[in-house]
Scaffold this motif. Sequence first.
Motif, mmCIF file in Angstrom:
data_model
loop_
_atom_site.group_PDB
_atom_site.id
_atom_site.type_symbol
_atom_site.label_atom_id
_atom_site.label_comp_id
_atom_site.label_asym_id
_atom_site.label_seq_id
_atom_site.Cartn_x
_atom_site.Cartn_y
_atom_site.Cartn_z
ATOM 1 N N ASP A 140 -19.597 -43.895 -13.975
ATOM 2 C CA ASP A 140 -18.912 -42.697 -13.323
ATOM 3 C C ASP A 140 -17.910 -42.215 -13.758
ATOM 4 O O ASP A 140 -16.765 -42.832 -13.507
ATOM 5 C CB ASP A 140 -18.801 -43.221 -11.815
ATOM 6 C CG ASP A 140 -18.332 -41.858 -10.696
ATOM 7 O OD1 ASP A 140 -18.440 -40.918 -11.298
ATOM 8 O OD2 ASP A 140 -18.149 -42.078 -9.599
ATOM 9 N N GLU A 141 -17.620 -41.165 -14.558
ATOM 10 C CA GLU A 141 -16.914 -40.752 -15.214
ATOM 11 C C GLU A 141 -15.687 -39.758 -14.320
ATOM 12 O O GLU A 141 -14.611 -39.607 -14.722
ATOM 13 C CB GLU A 141 -17.082 -39.801 -16.502
ATOM 14 C CG GLU A 141 -17.803 -40.508 -17.350
ATOM 15 C CD GLU A 141 -18.520 -39.495 -18.620
ATOM 16 O OE1 GLU A 141 -18.023 -38.501 -18.536
ATOM 17 O OE2 GLU A 141 -19.198 -40.165 -19.483
ATOM 18 N N PHE A 142 -16.192 -39.418 -13.084
ATOM 19 C CA PHE A 142 -15.312 -38.644 -12.309
ATOM 20 C C PHE A 142 -14.775 -39.421 -11.104
ATOM 21 O O PHE A 142 -14.163 -38.688 -10.187
ATOM 22 C CB PHE A 142 -16.155 -37.523 -11.700
ATOM 23 C CG PHE A 142 -16.790 -36.662 -12.719
ATOM 24 C CD1 PHE A 142 -16.077 -35.941 -13.387
ATOM 25 C CD2 PHE A 142 -18.390 -36.876 -13.159
ATOM 26 C CE1 PHE A 142 -16.863 -34.942 -14.622
ATOM 27 C CE2 PHE A 142 -18.833 -36.044 -14.129
ATOM 28 C CZ PHE A 142 -17.947 -35.085 -14.656
ATOM 29 N N ALA A 143 -14.996 -40.757 -11.173
ATOM 30 C CA ALA A 143 -14.407 -41.470 -10.145
ATOM 31 C C ALA A 143 -12.449 -41.450 -10.351
ATOM 32 O O ALA A 143 -12.176 -41.476 -11.445
ATOM 33 C CB ALA A 143 -14.672 -43.066 -10.208
ATOM 34 N N ALA A 144 -12.058 -41.694 -9.177
ATOM 35 C CA ALA A 144 -10.593 -41.711 -9.079
ATOM 36 C C ALA A 144 -10.202 -43.062 -9.811
ATOM 37 O O ALA A 144 -10.743 -44.127 -9.692
ATOM 38 C CB ALA A 144 -10.175 -41.380 -7.699
#
Length: 146
Positions: A106-110
């Motif tokens: 998940d590249e968009f995880a915080a």
Amino acid sequence: DGVKWDPDKLVQCPYDKNHQIRACRFPYHLLKCRKNHPKLAKELKTCPYNARHLVHKHELAHHTETCENRVCVYTEEAGSTNGNWHVPVSTWVNPIATEDWDKEADEFAAPFVWGVNTLLDRIQETRPTNNLGPSFRAPNTLPWPN
């Protein structure tokens, strides 16, 4: 070995000959009694086939040769190979050859930040409250530099 293990059978403690312990409690007793007899604990060694067997250092070699829990690793098949060990090679193949864990990341995880819970900050109702009395105040900054 068709003999069933009897949890209520009394076993003699190797640290104190006056202690007769039920087999199901024996491992716990060994730990406790070992602490009470540190000098003797240094003299006793644990059998590699059964951790409940504690024998004097100089008797360990004889015990391991005659231990009732010893497992024979030499079978007729192994004996015919003149002592050479053959390690079986796995033939397992991954049925999902297209699986790529890097691609699934998940590249968009915080990013994780210690002391910050972004999920709780988004949900106003679950934001932690300060339950300190009026004479206490919560810190405004974290105890380490950013």
